[in-house]
Every structure is written in structure tokens, then in C-alpha cells.
Write a protein that holds these residues in place. Structure first.
Motif, PDB file in Angstrom:
ATOM      1  N   ASP A  22      36.980  33.406  59.414  1.00 52.28           N
ATOM      2  CA  ASP A  22      37.021  32.196  58.575  1.00 52.28           C
ATOM      3  C   ASP A  22      38.420  31.915  58.042  1.00 52.28           C
ATOM      4  OD1 ASP A  22      34.296  32.013  58.806  1.00 52.28           O
ATOM      5  OD2 ASP A  22      33.874  33.039  56.914  1.00 52.28           O
TER       6      ASP A  22
ATOM      7  N   GLY B  81      31.654  50.037  53.825  1.00 54.95           N
ATOM      8  CA  GLY B  81      32.563  49.730  52.721  1.00 54.95           C
ATOM      9  C   GLY B  81      32.141  48.426  52.065  1.00 54.95           C
ATOM     10  N   LEU B  82      31.870  48.474  50.750  1.00 53.06           N
ATOM     11  CA  LEU B  82      31.434  47.248  50.058  1.00 53.06           C
ATOM     12  C   LEU B  82      32.414  46.802  48.978  1.00 53.06           C
ATOM     13  CD1 LEU B  82      27.546  47.591  49.628  1.00 53.06           C
ATOM     14  CD2 LEU B  82      28.840  46.566  51.490  1.00 53.06           C
ATOM     15  N   ASP B  83      33.484  47.587  48.763  1.00 58.53           N
ATOM     16  CA  ASP B  83      34.465  47.177  47.746  1.00 58.53           C
ATOM     17  C   ASP B  83      35.754  47.947  48.024  1.00 58.53           C
ATOM     18  OD1 ASP B  83      35.591  46.033  45.473  1.00 58.53           O
ATOM     19  OD2 ASP B  83      34.442  47.249  44.026  1.00 58.53           O
TER      20      ASP B  83
ATOM     21  N   LEU C 159      37.057  40.690  46.693  1.00 56.52           N
ATOM     22  CA  LEU C 159      37.515  41.891  47.403  1.00 56.52           C
ATOM     23  C   LEU C 159      36.382  42.832  47.765  1.00 56.52           C
ATOM     24  CD1 LEU C 159      40.065  40.938  45.458  1.00 56.52           C
ATOM     25  CD2 LEU C 159      41.055  42.582  47.045  1.00 56.52           C
TER      26      LEU C 159
ATOM     27  N   TYR D 144      37.629  45.645  57.350  1.00 57.47           N
ATOM     28  CA  TYR D 144      37.223  46.648  58.330  1.00 57.47           C
ATOM     29  C   TYR D 144      37.533  46.247  59.769  1.00 57.47           C
ATOM     30  CZ  TYR D 144      35.667  48.163  53.909  1.00 57.47           C
ATOM     31  OH  TYR D 144      35.698  48.509  52.584  1.00 57.47           O
TER      32      TYR D 144
ATOM     33  N   LYS E  17      34.584  37.399  56.291  1.00 55.44           N
ATOM     34  CA  LYS E  17      35.045  37.529  57.677  1.00 55.44           C
ATOM     35  C   LYS E  17      36.479  37.095  57.877  1.00 55.44           C
ATOM     36  CE  LYS E  17      30.536  36.527  59.654  1.00 55.44           C
ATOM     37  NZ  LYS E  17      29.803  35.480  60.357  1.00 55.44           N
TER      38      LYS E  17
ATOM     39  N   VAL F 283      31.631  43.094  47.554  1.00 60.17           N
ATOM     40  CA  VAL F 283      30.366  42.385  47.319  1.00 60.17           C
ATOM     41  C   VAL F 283      30.174  42.310  45.797  1.00 60.17           C
ATOM     42  CG1 VAL F 283      27.900  42.319  47.859  1.00 60.17           C
ATOM     43  CG2 VAL F 283      29.496  43.267  49.509  1.00 60.17           C
ATOM     44  N   PHE F 284      30.886  41.362  45.188  1.00 62.00           N
ATOM     45  CA  PHE F 284      30.952  41.313  43.714  1.00 62.00           C
ATOM     46  C   PHE F 284      29.632  40.867  43.095  1.00 62.00           C
ATOM     47  CE2 PHE F 284      31.245  36.807  42.427  1.00 62.00           C
ATOM     48  CZ  PHE F 284      31.139  36.256  43.688  1.00 62.00           C
TER      49      PHE F 284
ATOM     50  N   GLY G 229      36.752  38.086  50.946  1.00 63.15           N
ATOM     51  CA  GLY G 229      35.674  37.335  51.584  1.00 63.15           C
ATOM     52  C   GLY G 229      35.096  38.126  52.727  1.00 63.15           C
TER      53      GLY G 229
ATOM     54  N   LEU H  95      31.066  45.803  57.713  1.00 65.42           N
ATOM     55  CA  LEU H  95      31.131  44.517  58.412  1.00 65.42           C
ATOM     56  C   LEU H  95      32.290  44.573  59.408  1.00 65.42           C
ATOM     57  CD1 LEU H  95      29.620  41.825  57.993  1.00 65.42           C
ATOM     58  CD2 LEU H  95      31.545  41.057  56.631  1.00 65.42           C
TER      59      LEU H  95
ATOM     60  N   ASP I 229      33.838  31.592  45.956  1.00 66.73           N
ATOM     61  CA  ASP I 229      33.426  32.897  45.450  1.00 66.73           C
ATOM     62  C   ASP I 229      34.454  33.539  44.530  1.00 66.73           C
ATOM     63  OD1 ASP I 229      30.815  33.380  46.251  1.00 66.73           O
ATOM     64  OD2 ASP I 229      31.458  33.697  48.311  1.00 66.73           O
TER      65      ASP I 229
ATOM     66  N   PHE J 270      23.023  48.163  52.083  1.00 65.62           N
ATOM     67  CA  PHE J 270      23.586  46.966  51.469  1.00 65.62           C
ATOM     68  C   PHE J 270      22.782  46.587  50.231  1.00 65.62           C
ATOM     69  CE2 PHE J 270      24.463  42.384  51.154  1.00 65.62           C
ATOM     70  CZ  PHE J 270      25.843  42.398  51.262  1.00 65.62           C
TER      71      PHE J 270
END
Ligand code: AMP
Length: 400
Positions: free
Chosen positions: A205, A297-299, A324, A228, A202, A326-327, A200, A242, A359, A277
Motif C-alpha cells: 500500500d 510480530g504484532l508490535d 507501528l 516482516y 502492508k 496492532v494498536f 500499517g 504478516l 489509523d 492474533f
């Protein structure tokens, strides 16, 4: 769930908050399908059924003139599909708790089903209004709550209404019972090793969930945007990823707690990084703690996926919440889909797997592996709260 309902009028709060396209076609009927066992059981006992649900947020998304967008949020468009699924004509009430609902409920006979208009068309629903709850309660002899997705809310149709029924006239439905049993199974007596996978956006949360899991889990596999903040807390370079700067201390505390409690908290060693992004961004594999200033990092990367898969395949209990990466972007969905595959394989080998959170549920559907998971929760927020150890008000009210 209550039985001996012959001849009774049973008001069932379901969660029919399904996605509809602009032509009112249901694009995913999972929530309706999941409500069928309770409805069919009540009907099979010779009762009549009154169904009520919310759909969307009509009070927040009003038309320009300030009126409710009835056409957009009406439950009437569910009648055709529901009739097919229940193999009988479903009657529709044009209001939720007004004259039409009252008249149609009064005339309802055994085996018949009445669907009320969207509960959230009534202002009092979200406010937990006693007046609305009392009107709804008048429609039936018995109340059953099977809407797990809203069990964490004190709404008129989920919470306040319980006051108007005696203990022996109200109960939870089969879906809520199954949701709770699955969560209890994993939190109270997990077969070990117990692996939790958290993704997810953040970390903020999921703080309470992480804290709680550190008491139970053997492995905590971290992915998604929250990675991150942990990496940075360990003095890594995270580039444009992020980051919740204000939670660096918290991330350190959580990692320390994990160590103190012998929980193996793993961060992904590598990440699939992007220069912007978007799905079309340049995709580069980087060490998660050496991401250059122009990348994000997106994945999770291939090495991390391999490590996580090995652990998952050795696990006997698995809890998964949050993607895990940005699917939604195909090029950055490999980690999430790879984890879905590993959870399915572990389940095939006998592990108990619970997936909770909107998600991760979409991700498992995207992968087509739904049937190979032990339990997929219908309530993102409610499941998160329950796992955190919070009492869900609508459930507590039934049992009070
Ligand atoms: P949540 O609602 O907290 O479970 O977050 C889900 C969202 O997190 C999804 O929309 C993902 O696209 C997003 N997400 C996952 N990984 C990342 C990442 N590395 N960077 C930014 N967003 C992410």
C-alpha cells in the motif's frame, strides 16, 4: 480562499463523514470542527451558506429491498450539533439536489445555513455526473471545496461541479489550504533532520510513498506489518508474521535505493510477538529476524522503540503514516503510543510534525496528544496520494 462574499449564496463542499452510533450520536466530530473556520469566515462576510457532504457509502450498503438506508446515512442527524457549533439554526434539505434543496436555497438569506442531504444518496455523485453537478451548481453563486478527504476523487460535488463556476467564483477552503501547506512544507523544504515513520499493514500500500520519501527524508523508520516483508527479504525468520512473499524483491530494491541515496532505513531490531492474533495472546519479545515458526510480530519491541525515539527527538521535521503495531490491541499498542509520545515531545522542542493516514490519526487521538502535533491531516487516502506526488483532481479542477 475567496473573499468579498457579501450577499452571495456560497455552496461549500465539506467532509462531514463522521462516525455515528446506532442512536445517531456523533462519536467523533473532528471533521465538523475542522470545517468551521471556512464556514464561519463565509458567514462573517455576510453571505449565506449551503453545505453539502457525503456520509458513508449508502449506494454500497443498501437495504434488502434494494433501497437506500436513509435512516442510517442521513445527514439530518448532524443538524442539532451543527446548529450549536455555528450558534444559529441550521436548515435541512430533505434531498440533495431536488425540489426541496432548490426551494430552500432560493429563500436563503444572509447569515443563514442550509445543509443538503447526503450527496451519495444521488447515484450520480460517485460517477461524477454532469447532470447532478449542474443541479447543485444552480443552488449558489460561489463554490468552495473544503473536503480534503475526498479531494482525490472525481465526484460530482467535488470535481465535475467546478466546470459550472467561473474562475473567480470558486476556490479551495481554509482546511484544504492548510492541508496542502503542511504537506508542501514537509516535502519541499523540510528542516533537517527529516524523519519519516511508516507503519500499517502492508508494504504494497505504501510503495509509491516510500519511493517518493527516499528522495527527501534522512531517516525512514519502518514498523507495523510491513516490517516482516523487509526482514524476510534480508533472510530473517519471521514466523507467522504478516508477509507479502511477492514483494520480497521490491523490499530489497527499496533498501538498496535507501542506501544509494544515503537514507537511513531502519527496521525494528526487536518485536513484541504473539502466539495468535489477539490481545490476550502470550506476549514475548523477540529479535525481529529470529521469530520462531509459532509466533508473529504484532508490535515493535522496546529496543526498537528506544532507537526510534532517539532519532525522532533529534528531528526537526517528522512525517508519520500508519501504526507501528496492532494498536487496536492494548497489549500491542506500546510501540505506536510510544512513538506518538516521542513525536509530541519533538514538536514541543520545535520540530514540525505532520500525521496523515486514518489509523495513525486514531492512534494519536487514543494517546490524547493531538494538541501537541503541528498538523493532523483529515484525509488519509488523499494525504497519502498528495505526498506521493499525485495531483488531486478536485484541487486541480479548482485551480484550472
Ligand atoms: P494501514 O491501513 O495500512 O495503515 O494499516 C493499519 C492496520 O495495520 C491496523 O489495523 C493495524 O492493526 C495493522 N497492523 C499494524 N501492525 C501490524 C502487524 N505487525 N501485524 C498485522 N497487522 C498490523
Amino acid at each position: 480562499m475567496l473573499s468579498n462574499l457579501s450577499g452571495k449564496k456560497v455552496l461549500i463542499r465539506v467532509d462531514f463523514n463522521v462516525p455515528l452510533d446506532k442512536d445517531h450520536n456523533i462519536s467523533d466530530d473532528t471533521r465538523i470542527i475542522k470545517a468551521l473556520p471556512t464556514i464561519n469566515k463565509v458567514l462573517s462576510e455576510g453571505a449565506s451558506v449551503i453545505l453539502m457532504s457525503h456520509l458513508g457509502r449508502p449506494q454500497k450498503k443498501k437495504k434488502e429491498d434494494g433501497s437506500i438506508d436513509v435512516d442510517k446515512f442521513s445527514l439530518r442527524y448532524l443538524v442539532g450539533h451543527l446548529s450549536k457549533l455555528l450558534e444559529r439554526d441550521v436548515i435541512f434539505s430533505n434531498d440533495t439536489a431536488g425540489q426541496d434543496a432548490f426551494d430552500k436555497a432560493l429563500r436563503l438569506e444572509s447569515g443563514q445555513v442550509l445543509l443538503l442531504e447526503n450527496t451519495r444518496f444521488e447515484k450520480g455523485e460517485s460517477a461524477g455526473s454532469e447532470e447532478l453537478a449542474a443541479k447543485l451548481a444552480k443552488l449558489a453563486d460561489v463554490y468552495i471545496n473544503d473536503a480534503f478527504g475526498t479531494a482525490h476523487r472525481k465526484h460530482a460535488s467535488t470535481y465535475t461541479i467546478t466546470k459550472y463556476f467561473e474562475k473567480e467564483e470558486k476556490s479551495l477552503g481554509l482546511l484544504i489550504e492548510a492541508e496542502i501547506q503542511s504537506a508542501d512544507k514537509i516535502m519541499n523544504s523540510p528542516r533537517r533532520p527529516f524523519t519519516s515513520i511508516l507503519g500499517g499493514a502492508k508494504v504494497s500500500d505504501k510503495i509509491q510513498l516510500i519511493e517518493k520519501l527516499l528522495d527527501f527524508t534522512d531517516y525512514l523508520l519502518i514498523g507495523g506489518g510491513m516490517t516482516y516483508t523487509f526482514v524476510k527479504a534480508k533472510n530473517g525468520e519471521v514466523g507467522k508474521s504478516l508477509l507479502e512473499e511477492e514483494h520480497l524483491d521490491l523490499a530489497n530494491e527499496l533498501m538498496q535505493k535507501a542506501q544509494d541515496r544515503n537514507v537511513e532505513l531502519l527496521l525494528p531490531v526487536d518485536s513484541a510477538c504473539a502466539d495468535n492474533f489477539s490481545n490476550d495472546a502470550q506476549r514475548t519479545i523477540c529479535n525481529s529476524n529470529q521469530i520462531s515458526a509459532d509466533l508473529m510480530g504484532l508490535d515493535i519491541g522496546p529496543e526498537a522503540l528506544k532507537t526510534y525515539k532517539d532519532i525522532i527527538l533529534r528531528s526537526k521535521s517528522i512525517l508519520w503514516n500508519g501504526p507501528l503495531g496492532v494498536f487496536e490491541f492494548e497489549n500491542f499498542a506500546h510501540g505506536t503510543l510510544g512513538i506518538a509520545q516521542a513525536v509530541a515531545e519533538a514538536t514541543d522542542k520545535g520540530a514540525f510534525s505532520l500525521i496523515g493516514g486514518g489509523d495513525s490519526v486514531s492512534a494519536i487521538k487514543k494517546s490524547g496528544l493531538e494538541d501537541r502535533i503541528s498538523f493532523i491531516s483529515t484525509g488519509g487516502g488523499a494525504m497519502l496520494k498528495y505526498l506521493e506526488g499525485t495531483t488531486l483532481p478536485a484541487i486541480a479542477a479548482i485551480n484550472a
